[in-house]
Design an enzyme around this catalytic site. Structure first.
Site, PDB file in Angstrom:
ATOM      1  CG  ASP A 161      -2.126  -0.944   0.960  1.00 46.27           C
ATOM      2  OD1 ASP A 161      -2.587  -1.027  -0.195  1.00 46.27           O
ATOM      3  OD2 ASP A 161      -2.561  -1.602   1.912  1.00 46.27           O
ATOM      4  CG  ASP A 201      -7.361  -3.728  -2.629  1.00 46.47           C
ATOM      5  OD1 ASP A 201      -7.735  -4.763  -3.207  1.00 46.47           O
ATOM      6  OD2 ASP A 201      -7.776  -3.405  -1.508  1.00 46.47           O
TER       7      ASP A 201
HETATM    8  N1  GLY Z   1      -7.159  -1.448   0.278  1.00 48.90           N
HETATM    9  C1  GLY Z   1      -7.901  -1.923   1.382  1.00 48.90           C
HETATM   10  C2  GLY Z   1      -9.346  -1.668   1.274  1.00 48.90           C
HETATM   11  O1  GLY Z   1      -9.826  -1.239   0.234  1.00 48.90           O
HETATM   12  O2  GLY Z   1     -10.023  -1.893   2.266  1.00 48.90           O
END
Ligand code: GLY
Length: 410
Positions: free
Chosen positions: A127, A188
């Site tokens: 992330d 994601d």
């Molecule tokens: N990237 C984590 C979520 O969307 O909860």
């Protein structure tokens, strides 16, 4: 490489009709949002907020993604995957108001992000793009802040350590040798790739872009199912590169379509198109968008998993709709077919109007959030029917895109 995906097509009648949304509604939405952001600035300054609210109220961030992230439990610490959204909101607030004070606070936050990547605090995750694109890359693009640029390049270097060469993917979570996490990509991550594309542009080193492109191609090939739905996560063999299986973590089931994952895909594939000009990504963004839009409930804001529609007791996830709107508004910039352009634009405008009218915090005086009724993690009952920082960020990005010319932070 072409994949056979069935595009359901543009079936939602409401988006075919020309939308005469009175644009002044979006200016009012910006004013309402700015009032909340301004008072949050006074309270939180360069401290960071919790990922999601409790009773629609954010407080000071304490916990990160790992138990060791913030052992001293320092309130407002820069830990977890969502702190960049607060900095991103402040960058947007500067662009929307021209008020310098937002930039002063962003500058202090950039120093915090520099320290975080230097000391590797809670960065054992993919992330890194969410964290560094909206904070440091954006600050560099807006003001030429060299500290921000250096920190973002360092962050991109760190993200590259998660690249699994044999499989051509960036591993999402955990240590690279963790048997439960080894070789897992998640949808994601498409939003983390722009940091790598950007790093190639500013350094001239094509290695970052090559890795991002490869990851996006593998997402294109394996994370999208034949019917245009998506897996949340997908495993590869890290030694042979063999694709193994799809699995959910935050969705309803392995076979269902987690709404936020689909939204990350709409926006993420559009962004990979921006940086690679590979038209397959543009097509895939459209396919995912059609599936998402064809499951629009009456008020146009989706349920947390696209398995559910009106008549179910399940909660909505407003953040999925906010992300999807930003993806649609990016998508329409690159389409040439007038009918498609108009359809996706109409959808974006109507959804945003509904978010403002039915999901914004404008009548909730005690709330310090912007967009209510999101879902963070349904199975753990975490942040369910609450606001969350990314929902607020993408809602504001959507309003910014609609009300002014805006250059990507991504
Ligand atoms: N990237 C984590 C979520 O969307 O909860």
């Amino acid at each position: 490489m072409e994949v056979a995906v069935n595009n359901e097509g543009m079936n939602e009648e409401r988006f075919k009709r020309r939308t005469d949304v009175d644009r002044s509604v979006f200016q009012t939405a910006v004013s309402d949002a700015m009032a909340k952001v301004r008072s949050n600035l006074d309270v939180f300054q360069d401290k960071f907020l919790t990922s999601s609210t409790v009773g629609n109220v954010y407080s000071l961030n304490v916990y990160g993604d790992t138990p060791t992230a913030n052992p001293d439990k320092i309130p407002g610490a820069n830990v977890g995957w969502t702190t960049g959204f607060w900095t991103g909101i402040l960058n947007l607030a500067y662009e929307l108001t021209g008020e310098q004070e937002y930039l002063y606070v962003v500058e202090r936050q950039v120093n915090s992000f520099e320290d975080r990547i230097e000391r590797k605090i809670d960065v054992n995750t993919h992330d890194i793009g969410f964290l560094y694109s909206l904070s440091c890359v954006a600050a560099y693009k807006l003001t030429g802040n060299e500290t921000a640029k250096a920190a973002a390049i360092r962050a991109a270097d760190h993200l590259m350590t998660r690249y699994v060469q044999a499989a051509g993917i960036i591993q999402a979570w955990g240590n690279m040798d963790d048997p439960n996490e080894r070789g897992r990509m998640i949808i994601d991550c498409l939003m983390n790739l722009p940091l790598l594309y950007w790093a190639s542009e500013v350094t001239g080193d094509g290695g970052y872009k090559d890795a991002a492109y490869q990851h996006a191609l593998n997402a294109y090939k394996y994370i999208v199912r034949e019917d245009g739905t998506t897996f949340h996560t997908y495993f590869f063999d890290v030694f042979t590169g063999e694709p193994l299986k799809g699995k959910t973590v935050q969705g309803y089931s392995d076979d269902s379509c987690w709404a936020r994952g689909q939204a990350w895909g709409i926006y993420g594939f559009a962004l990979s198109y921006v940086y690679t000009k590979d038209v397959r990504f543009l097509e895939m963004s459209k396919i995912l968008a059609n599936y998402f839009l064809n499951r629009s409930p009456e008020d146009l804001v989706v349920y947390w998993d696209l398995e559910f529609t009106d008549g179910s007791d399940e909660p909505k996830d407003s953040s999925s709709s906010a992300i999807a709107v930003c993806g649609l508004l990016e998508l329409v910039k690159h389409l040439s077919d007038e009918e498609e352009k108009q359809y996706f634009f109409n959808a974006a405008m109507q959804i945003t109007k509904s978010m403002y009218e039915h999901y914004s915090s404008r009548h909730e005086e005690t709330s310090n959030a912007l967009l209510l009724h999101g879902v963070y993690f349904k199975m753990y009952n975490h942040g369910v029917d609450e606001a969350n920082l990314w929902g607020d960020y993408f809602y504001l990005e959507a309003l910014t895109r609609i009300t002014k010319d805006w250059n990507l932070y991504w």
